[in-house]
Structure formats: C-alpha cells, structure tokens
Enzyme design. Structure first.
Site, PDB file in Angstrom:
ATOM      1  N   LYS A  96     -25.697 -18.728   5.412  1.00  0.00           N
ATOM      2  CA  LYS A  96     -26.965 -18.006   5.541  1.00  0.00           C
ATOM      3  C   LYS A  96     -27.999 -18.937   6.141  1.00  0.00           C
ATOM      4  CE  LYS A  96     -28.273 -13.815   4.271  1.00  0.00           C
ATOM      5  NZ  LYS A  96     -27.345 -12.703   4.064  1.00  0.00           N
TER       6      LYS A  96
HETATM    7  N1  GLU Z   1     -27.251 -10.304   6.680  1.00  0.00           N
HETATM    8  C1  GLU Z   1     -26.175  -9.396   6.451  1.00  0.00           C
HETATM    9  C2  GLU Z   1     -25.585  -9.617   5.064  1.00  0.00           C
HETATM   10  O1  GLU Z   1     -26.247 -10.085   4.187  1.00  0.00           O
HETATM   11  C3  GLU Z   1     -25.152  -9.388   7.557  1.00  0.00           C
HETATM   12  C4  GLU Z   1     -24.443 -10.682   7.806  1.00  0.00           C
HETATM   13  C5  GLU Z   1     -23.580 -10.660   9.070  1.00  0.00           C
HETATM   14  O2  GLU Z   1     -23.467  -9.625   9.691  1.00  0.00           O
HETATM   15  O3  GLU Z   1     -23.039 -11.725   9.363  1.00  0.00           O
HETATM   16  O4  GLU Z   1     -24.480  -9.230   4.778  1.00  0.00           O
END
Ligand code: GLU
Length: 424
Positions: free
Chosen positions: A113
């Site tokens: 993240k």
């Molecule tokens: N931010 C989204 C999540 O928390 C998508 C992450 C992604 O598509 O890599 O799952």
C-alpha cells in the site's frame, strides 16, 4: 529462542488492530512460531519527501510512503491513498490486509500500500499532477510490473494512475502499462475496473441476501462514503433492485426512506465535490446514518468506523465491508456475540477491485484486451469461488466469517514462505 523485535515504526491503533486480527487467526490455525513473525510483519517500506511548487510560487514538501508487506508469491499489489490523515502505520495495516486479500482470492500477488499525507481537494490540477509524478519518480526503483504494482485508493483515481504510468515509462524508456492498474482505458486500463470494487461488493451482498432468503429487490441499503467504492456499490445494488435509503460523505449524511435519487446525488457531487447541502433527503449526522434500520449497511470509506460505541446499536441484517478495516476488534466481538448480523469481511467483500486490477495487469502483459462482459463474468466467478471457500472454512471450524477469510489468506502466505525456505 530469541523473540522477534517488535518494530515501533508502524505502531498505531490501526496497525495494532491488523496485528491483533493476525494473532487471532494465527492462533486459530496453530501457525508455527517459526513462520509467524515472518508472515505478520511488512517486508520493507520507503518514506519519501515530495517537494511541489505551488501556484503562488512557494514550495510545499509532502510526505509519502510505500509499504510492501509480502513479496513471496509474486509482485506486491495495492493502492495509493492521498489523504490528510495518512500515517505510515495505517499504510502498513492496509498493506497487510492486501496480502490476505490477494491470497484469499487466489491472485499471484503479495500485498502493498502507498500513501501521501495530503488533502488532494486543496491542490490545483497541476499541483496534483506534480505531486503524483514526484511520488512515482521517488518510487521508480521500488516498484515495477514484476516488483510492486500500485493502483488507486481513497483520494486517487485514473488520472493520477495515468501520470504515474507516464512518469515510470519515461524513466525506463518504453511504455510500461503494467506498472500501475486502474488506468484510463486509453492507456491500457481494463473495462470494468472503475466500477469493479463496488460491483463486487454489491454482487456478494446479493449472494448473501439470497442465502438468507431475503430478496434483493425488497432490501434497503445504507451506504457510508460516496467516493468510488460507495457510489458504485450504491449504483450496483440499486440496479439489482435494492432501495438506497441513505448515503454520506465526510461533510454529512442524507436519509430518504423513499430512496435516494442516485443520479441526482452523483451529478451534485460532480459539481459540488461533496454531498454538503444535497437536498435529496433529510440531513442526518454521520453517526445516526450507521444506526439506521436497513437490510444492508455498507461502510465504504475509511477504517475504524464501526466501534464498541455503535456496534450494539447497528440495525442492519448484512454488514458489507466495502472499506478496508471499517470494524474494530472490539466491535467485531460485539457483532459476533449478537449473532444477528451477517458480516462480509473486507478482504472478501471489496476484493473485486484488486481482482480486476489483476485482469488489467494480465491484459497489459499480454497486450490482448478483453470486453466488459468477459471481465465481469470472470470477476463474479472468482468472487463465487472465494465466497464458497470462506463459507466452507467458517462451517468446518465454526469460525466467524472474518476469521474464516483471514485464516485462509494467512495460511496461503505462510505456506508459500515455508515452501520457499529462509535464505541463509
Ligand atoms: N485500493 C484497492 C484495495 O484496497 C485496490 C488495490 C488494487 O487494485 O491493487 O483493494
């Protein structure tokens, strides 16, 4: 045996919450001590300073992070959050949840993240572009199509992904579409990616309502958060025939027992940026929204909104976690003891986003593009499989659904680490 040094780097309420969830799951599956800490703690992180020239000529330095939790099963994957309250601990917790999520649904990814401490609505378009490009510039040696693949999260969108993809591609000297997902279609984005998270939340909600013999077209839904996930969840549920009786964002909430006109709300937000003063219903407080009587409550914003203060007062039948980490450990316990709420845990409920991100990455790597129906059909197939696995685990061990989902995700990561062995 020496005990692991517990790093203070990530210490925060939300990181401790993710760690407690892990400990509980690890105990439930008797995860061997030798593999626990390796599976639990983030592998590595990068913190960067991001100077941006402002429209008045001054320079503001923003702080950004990227946490890669696990890289044992493929590149790490996860969004980048632009929000004024981002902390390194929060990003680490979100990275951890990405690991369990990708593993649970069977994607060849670890979890990661990113985040920048910024309120993006206070930046001009050009300041936002500079910040996004500068972030990617600093990450060039830390990410990549086979290393770590970012995507949108709260406060970021397709446009930002396009700037990041362009910055990375310019650096490596060729088009590298697979470096980020959630891009505009024109740059190799996937059909269906924008609505994927909300479509998945609504699809799973419909499935659980069917299990409960509650027809979706008689259901009422309350949606907390009206960004990408909240609004797409509301639209998809309403397309299934559910009535959306309340929506909210950080400026307040609106309640309309006859049903919110979603198109009107979306148009309002497009021009006004927030739901403040939206006249599609009666204004209520954000706290009151969570306690409304409804069939489905879908928290689709930030972490830790369902707490020990309101968990006993919820009046929903299904709690669909569109957000990551919306329910605290104490609230989880209360919900479990009540036994009258079907909780669809975040790592399952909102996995549609990263599943279609995976499809996007596959399409980029093969330069072969799929139609929207194909994307959605494959998405729903993967969600069905994950739901069945979670519910089988729940029945087999008499776990809560969260514990069932987490144990499956964690076990697979731990197995991969175990099989790879430890580099001497
Ligand atoms: N931010 C989204 C999540 O928390 C998508 C992450 C992604 O598509 O890599 O799952």
């Amino acid at each position: 045996m020496s005990k692991a040094i517990v790093s203070s780097l990530y210490d925060s309420d939300v990181f401790r919450m993710a760690c407690r969830q892990f400990d509980k799951a690890a105990d439930a599956i008797s995860l061997p001590e030798a593999i626990r800490d390796r599976t639990k703690y983030p592998r590595r992180c990068l913190a960067v300073s991001l100077p941006v020239k402002r429209r008045d000529g001054s320079v503001t330095v923003f702080e950004g992070y990227r946490v890669q939790h696990n890289l044992s099963t493929g590149p790490s994957k996860g969004g980048i959050r632009f929000h004024q309250h981002v902390t390194l601990g929060e990003v680490a917790a979100l990275a951890m949840w990405m690991s369990w999520k990708t593993s649970l649904v069977g994607l060849p990814y670890g979890g990661a993240k990113g985040g920048v401490i910024v309120n993006p609505s206070e930046l001009t378009e050009s300041e936002l572009e500079h910040l996004s490009r500068r972030y990617m510039q600093e990450m060039v040696n830390f990410v990549g199509p086979h290393v770590d693949v970012p995507a949108p999260d709260v406060g970021t969108n397709e446009k930002i992904m396009a700037w990041m993809m362009d910055t990375y591609s310019n650096h490596v000297g060729h088009v590298a579409s697979a470096v980020v997902t959630g891009k505009p279609i024109a740059l190799g984005g996937s059909q269906g990616r924008r609505e994927a998270t909300g479509a998945g939340v609504a699809y799973l909600t419909k499935k659980y309502l069917e299990d409960l013999k509650l027809p979706v077209n008689k259901a009422t839904a309350v949606i907390q958060g009206f960004g990408n996930v909240g609004s797409e969840t509301a639209l998809a549920l309403s397309n299934y025939g559910a009535k959306i009786i309340a929506i909210s964002d950080y400026t307040g909430a609106v309640y309309n027992p006859k049903g919110i006109d979603l198109n009107k709300a979306l148009t309002y937000v497009r021009y006004q940026k927030t739901l403040h003063d939206f006249d599609g219903g009666e204004p209520i407080s954000n706290d009151a929204l969570l306690e409304l009587k409804c069939t489905v409550l879908a928290p689709c914003a930030l972490e830790r909104v369902i707490t020990d203060k309101n968990a006993a007062k919820l009046k929903c039948r299904v709690l669909a976690e569109g957000a990551n980490g919306p329910t605290t450990n104490a609230a989880d316990k209360i919900i479990e003891e009540r036994g009258d709420i079907e909780l669809i845990p975040d790592v399952l409920c909102n996995s549609g986003g990263v599943i279609v991100s995976y499809f996007e990455w596959l399409q980029n790597l093969s330069n072969y593009y799929w139609g929207r129906d194909e994307v959605l059909q494959k998405l729903f197939g993967m969600l069905d499989k994950a739901k069945d696995a979670v519910d089988a685990q729940k029945r087999k061990f008499k776990f809560s659904r969260r514990l069932a989902a987490l144990t499956l995700g964690i076990q697979r990561v731990a197995d991969a680490k175990q099989s790879r062995g430890l580099f001497p």
